[in-house]
Design an enzyme around this catalytic site. Structure first.
Site, PDB file in Angstrom:
ATOM      1  N   LYS A 195       0.875  -1.190   0.000  1.00 16.18           N
ATOM      2  CA  LYS A 195       0.000   0.000   0.000  1.00 16.18           C
ATOM      3  C   LYS A 195       0.904   1.229   0.000  1.00 16.18           C
ATOM      4  CE  LYS A 195      -1.853   2.724   3.023  1.00 16.18           C
ATOM      5  NZ  LYS A 195      -1.694   4.000   2.298  1.00 16.18           N
ATOM      6  N   GLU A 235       8.950   0.557  11.470  1.00 18.06           N
ATOM      7  CA  GLU A 235      10.067   1.508  11.293  1.00 18.06           C
ATOM      8  C   GLU A 235       9.473   2.895  11.471  1.00 18.06           C
ATOM      9  OE1 GLU A 235      13.227   0.498  10.414  1.00 18.06           O
ATOM     10  OE2 GLU A 235      12.542  -1.568  10.491  1.00 18.06           O
ATOM     11  N   CYS A 250      14.146   9.962   8.325  1.00 17.24           N
ATOM     12  CA  CYS A 250      13.943   9.490   9.703  1.00 17.24           C
ATOM     13  C   CYS A 250      15.236   9.423  10.503  1.00 17.24           C
ATOM     14  CB  CYS A 250      13.287   8.117   9.685  1.00 17.24           C
ATOM     15  SG  CYS A 250      14.291   6.877   8.842  1.00 17.24           S
ATOM     16  N   GLU A 266       9.938  15.286  16.502  1.00 20.91           N
ATOM     17  CA  GLU A 266      10.509  15.142  15.164  1.00 20.91           C
ATOM     18  C   GLU A 266      10.165  16.392  14.346  1.00 20.91           C
ATOM     19  OE1 GLU A 266       8.906  12.007  12.560  1.00 20.91           O
ATOM     20  OE2 GLU A 266      10.956  11.301  12.294  1.00 20.91           O
TER      21      GLU A 266
END
Ligand code: NAD
Length: 477
Positions: free
Chosen positions: A174, A248, A282, A380
């Site tokens: 997806k 992840e 990331c 983040e």
């Protein structure tokens, strides 16, 4: 019907049962590009059923034959590099040279995983009984669901499909609702390579599609890359069937800079972290703990680099360091983090504003005088903002670096071997980079601790995430 308005299931492009669609935009201009299906539970069901039906025959093929298909697709991707890179730039906004690196890395990664075909090993164990041999086999799990983010959308297809397929699983991918078009391109080329029907399937969509995949009883492993909050929802949905998860997730990587570092190398590495893919990576350094003796010189150096950063629309300007952010939400988040840091006393050395450009651009920004309670030091950022916090010692830096809910990557810059080794021993992160930029290798193991994830990707350990063990006890007289 537009070619993007279909899913790829059982070796064919099929119309979705869902009538809902999602719009894809160019983040450099905010212009509409295309619509794709927002697939529903029926579409997911169809894809999982195809993957399930195809899996036993795929598993029975010798691994080297499965690997042959993966290599063929990799070669095909290389042949179409220029076109593929343009598509990635168009819908995701990264600069063309980086998009080309993404294609190369994707193809090389697929070749690398294909090389494992002859290296998947089990174990033979000593038994407590006479005449018995115990074999530990590694078997595929079955159907893998690969749920993707948008930041390296093309590479992440391969990071999931290559280990899954070489191990003997089949897969339903997806793509991200932000960047689905490159997945169509990948799939079209894969289709030309003659993979058996049902081994690789693509459904497009957003949260509903991902949720249906995560809750599906016939999915054996959900391999997800994305936000922490989404990872938690996926784990909750997976718990209904006790489906395995490989997550992840996000990061807030600390970089520790000591007085004796190589200043130019360090400044370049930090700059790289904040402009590569516009800081939307990331594992990139997101907070800097710099020792007092070098703090001003480091701030000057990175400020100059950030101030000279060229940014804009990658498809109209070839000489850029970075493109736009992915979307309005990303832009708003970066702006809010900088505003709140300013309100709490951080000083802007360069940047600090939404750029006056058509796309989702934020000015490359350096913040000094940052303190530990600021959101910019704990959340983040995912944008071109570098916050610096002064420390007096390595011990202080290590304590602050480790005090984070994230645990993906970390780094230390020093020419003192003892300090580097101490940092490597004491940093509680899945990866530690010493005197180099934050970026992992395909033969490593990219795995986050704490809220950065469960399990990992790449290398032998990443491949074995896609397998489960079966122990066979063979009793002979
Ligand atoms: P996201 O979590 O918003 O979306 C990721 C995917 O999850 C999308 O395909 C989305 O449609 C799907 N999704 C959304 N809600 C869902 C639900 N309830 N159930 C199932 N699927 C659902 O993340 P994003 O914005 O696309 O990606 C950015 C994030 O990804 C950042 O936090 C970044 O750090 C992280 N990331 C991590 C790594 C890593 O290796 N650790 C690599 C790249 C990106």
């Amino acid at each position: 019907m537009d070619k993007f308005e279909r899913n790829y299931i059982n070796g064919e492009w099929v119309s979705p049962s869902s009538t809902a669609t999602l719009q894809v935009h160019n983040p450099s201009t905010r212009e509409f590009i295309a619509s794709v299906p927002d697939s529903n539970a029926d579409d997911v069901d169809r894809a999982v059923a195809a993957a399930r039906a195809a899996q036993p025959a795929w598993e029975r093929l010798p691994a080297i034959q499965r690997a042959g298909f993966i290599r063929t697709v990799a070669q095909k991707l290389r042949e179409h590099k220029t076109r593929l890179a343009r598509r990635i730039s168009l819908e995701q906004g990264k600069i063309l040279p980086l998009a080309e690196v993404e294609i190369d890395f994707t193809a090389n990664y697929m070749d690398y995983m294909a090389e494992w075909a002859r290296r998947i090993e089990g174990e033979i164990l000593n038994s407590d009984r006479p005449g018995e041999t115990i074999y530990l086999h590694r078997r595929p799990i079955g159907v893998v669901a690969g749920i993707l983010p948008w930041n390296f959308p093309f590479f992440l297809i391969a990071r999931k499909m290559a280990p899954a397929l070489v191990a003997g699983n089949t897969i339903v991918i997806k793509s991200s609702e932000e960047t689905p078009l490159n997945a169509f391109d990948f799939t079209e080329l894969l289709h030309e390579c003659g993979l058996p029907a049902g081994v690789f399937n693509l459904v497009t969509g957003g949260r509903t599609t991902g949720a249906a995949l995560s809750a599906h009883k016939d999915v054996g492993l959900i391999s997800f890359t994305g936000h922490v909050g989404t990872g938690m929802k996926i784990m909750e949905a997976a718990s209904k069937n006790l489906t395995r998860v490989n997550l992840e997730l996000g990061g807030k990587a600390p970089a520790i800079v000591l007085d004796d570092c190589d200043l130019e190398l360090t400044a370049n590495a930090l700059f790289n972290s904040r402009v590569l893919n516009t800081g939307q990576v990331c594992n990139a350094a997101e907070r800097v703990y710099v020792q007092r003796g070098i703090a001003d010189r480091l701030a000057d150096r990175v400020t100059r680099l950030m101030a000279e950063t060229q940014y804009g629309n990658p498809l109209t300007d070839p000489n850029l360091h970075m493109g736009p952010l992915m979307n309005q939400a990303g832009l708003d988040k970066v702006a809010a983090l900088v505003e709140s840091a300013k309100a709490q006393g951080a000083q802007v050395r360069t940047g600090g504003r939404v750029a006056d450009r058509p796309g989702f651009h934020y000015e490359p920004t350096v913040l000094v005088g940052c303190t530990d309670g600021m959101d910019v030091m704990t959340k983040e950022i995912f944008g071109p903002v570098l916050p610096l916090r002064v420390v007096d010692s390595l011990d202080e830096a290590l304590a602050l670096a480790n005090d984070s809910e994230y645990g993906l990557t970390s780094s230390v810059f020093t020419q003192n071997l003892n300090a580097a080794m101490k940092a490597a021993r004491e940093l509680r992160f899945g990866e530690t980079y010493i005197n180099r930029e934050h970026f992992e290798a395909m033969q490593g193991f990219h795995a986050g601790r704490r809220k950065s994830g469960i399990g990992g990707a790449d290398g032998k350990h990443g491949l074995y995430e896609y397998m489960e063990t079966q122990v066979v006890y063979l009793q002979t007289p």
